[in-house]
Design a protein around this motif. Sequence first.
Motif, short mmCIF file in Angstrom:
data_model
loop_
_atom_site.label_atom_id
_atom_site.label_comp_id
_atom_site.label_asym_id
_atom_site.label_seq_id
_atom_site.Cartn_x
_atom_site.Cartn_y
_atom_site.Cartn_z
N ALA A 267 -8.17 3.39 13.80
CA ALA A 267 -7.28 3.53 14.97
C ALA A 267 -8.12 3.66 16.26
CB ALA A 267 -6.38 4.74 14.79
N ALA A 268 -9.18 4.50 16.20
CA ALA A 268 -9.99 4.76 17.40
C ALA A 268 -10.66 3.48 17.89
CB ALA A 268 -11.04 5.82 17.07
N ALA B 22 -14.67 10.52 15.92
CA ALA B 22 -13.30 10.04 15.68
C ALA B 22 -12.27 11.05 16.18
CB ALA B 22 -13.11 9.74 14.19
N MET B 23 -12.59 12.35 16.06
CA MET B 23 -11.65 13.39 16.52
C MET B 23 -11.47 13.32 18.04
SD MET B 23 -10.34 15.01 14.14
CE MET B 23 -10.49 13.59 13.11
N PHE C 236 -10.14 19.04 20.65
CA PHE C 236 -9.47 18.84 19.35
C PHE C 236 -9.48 20.06 18.43
CE2 PHE C 236 -13.84 17.53 18.36
CZ PHE C 236 -14.06 18.19 17.14
N VAL D 117 -12.00 16.27 7.90
CA VAL D 117 -11.05 16.02 9.00
C VAL D 117 -10.22 17.28 9.28
CG1 VAL D 117 -9.02 14.68 9.69
CG2 VAL D 117 -10.99 13.53 8.62
N GLU E 140 -9.28 10.38 4.63
CA GLU E 140 -8.57 10.23 5.93
C GLU E 140 -9.43 9.69 7.06
OE1 GLU E 140 -5.87 13.48 7.28
OE2 GLU E 140 -6.57 14.46 5.45
N GLU F 216 -7.97 0.85 19.18
CA GLU F 216 -7.35 1.23 20.47
C GLU F 216 -8.39 1.28 21.59
OE1 GLU F 216 -5.28 4.90 19.68
OE2 GLU F 216 -4.06 3.92 18.13
N SER G 48 -9.49 10.33 18.87
CA SER G 48 -8.07 10.46 18.53
C SER G 48 -7.31 11.22 19.62
CB SER G 48 -7.90 11.17 17.19
OG SER G 48 -8.17 12.56 17.32
N ARG G 49 -8.09 11.98 20.45
CA ARG G 49 -7.45 12.67 21.59
C ARG G 49 -7.60 11.83 22.86
NH1 ARG G 49 -6.27 15.00 17.49
NH2 ARG G 49 -6.13 17.25 17.20
N LYS G 50 -7.80 10.54 22.66
CA LYS G 50 -7.84 9.55 23.75
C LYS G 50 -8.98 9.77 24.74
CE LYS G 50 -3.23 7.98 22.97
NZ LYS G 50 -3.67 7.46 21.68
N PHE H 103 -8.61 7.35 10.90
CA PHE H 103 -8.95 7.78 12.26
C PHE H 103 -9.90 6.78 12.94
CE2 PHE H 103 -7.28 11.82 10.89
CZ PHE H 103 -6.77 12.36 12.06
#
Length: 423
Positions: free
Chosen positions: A60-61, A20-21, A201, A173, A53, A64, A24-26, A57
């Motif tokens: 969203a991941a 997930a990290m 990350f 996280v 949390e 997206e 989250s950095r695309k 993440f």
Amino acid sequence: MPFNTISVIGLGYIGLPTAAMFASRKKSVVGVDINQKTIDTINAGNIHIIEPELDIFVRAAVSEGFLRAVMQPEQADAFLIAVPTPFLSITKEGEIPRPDLRFIESASKAIAPVIKKGDLIVLESTSPVGTTEQVAQWLADIRPDLTFPQTHGVKSDIRIAHCPERVLPGHVVRELIENDRIIGGMTEKCSEAAIELYRIFVEGECMVTNARTAEMAKLTENASRDVSIAFANELSIICDKLEINVWELIRLANQHPRVNILQPGPGVGGHCIAVDPWFIVSSVPSEAKLIRTGRNVNDFKPKWVIEKIKIAIANFLQSNPKKRVGDIVIACYGLSFKPDIDDLRESPSMLIAQNIAEFHKGKILGVEPNIKELPTSLNIELVSIDDAEVRADIAVLLVDHKEFKISGAPNIKIIIDTKGVWL
Ligand code: SAJ
């Protein structure tokens, strides 16, 4: 080297947050797991573990399009192996538990067909010394068409490193981003590639060493904590015999500028501290005397607590001659393996509560504010703090949850407090 696609093998407590990290950095992240239910849950944007949390993440991941989960490994530029390393089951009393590398082996063999020249492979799973080299060998055996660091050094096609995870459950996280990271490459080039990967990350320092030292560093951190807790647990047993309040003793001793004793408890639980020291002991049994003793001291502590409860039952019967043993209600305060979490796995408190339920004929109440229900097979009734106070004859405090600190000691005559919260 640009890491456009990153694959994480094993979507558990470490693999999923790490995946997930990156997402989250695309980065395009492909998570691989052998459990279909886990795959379906993650692809629906949900999580199958409890970690603050993380749900935000992952949702969203996935929505997206940066994270998806699959059963079969696919091509990627970097592969992170984050699968469990349990023990092999013990067949004889006193035998040293040995690590079971089955999951690391199958993960290595699963990615071998899809790796290509230039790829980086990172072993994150906590591992005995020499495992990273073993992973490299498993890969080389399957892919003779590629070159590996053990034979071709810095010129190898494939880069391999051990970068152990060191995050604290409940704070994963934040710690994934902020903690310093140990980078143990099999060669300098392997370390350079791994630093580039984690820099995506990680905000902490990336500290470079070799793979064997990185493996040992992780084991050392947890063994050090285990030995320190064993010292506190042994002190608690000594103080009980000498009629000294161990909590006051530790508080006083810790006033010394160079003394920092940890806190005793009902034993050591979780999936790391009670496990990892054995990985050192099993590889060097003659040398690791203190580490082995520390493990034994901590494993003995739940048994000692159970004996204390049996004595309390006998004392209760003596002062209440009209009561039978089956009338005695025992309340266990806290069942998780440490405070303020809901994780019951490898919990010494749970072990103690289950053991009482096996030998005691009366009712067992469980007070665990962090969970909503217990398996019915356990024979432990989940109740509130207030309920336990009304119904119990003996209170056993097993975990220092914040709720018990706030409520204070219940109005129950016999209290066994393994964490010193109500003393
Ligand atoms: N405990 C005590 N007394 C203490 C401290 C802890 O009895 O003073 C007990 C806890 O109640 C629990 C057990 O020890 O039963 C372990 O809890 P913990 O909070 O010490 O550690 P874990 O298992 O949650 O996480 C550890 C961490 N390692 C260290 O602190 C050296 C974490 O950073 C690692 O990433 C994690 O192990 C892991 O995955 O290896």
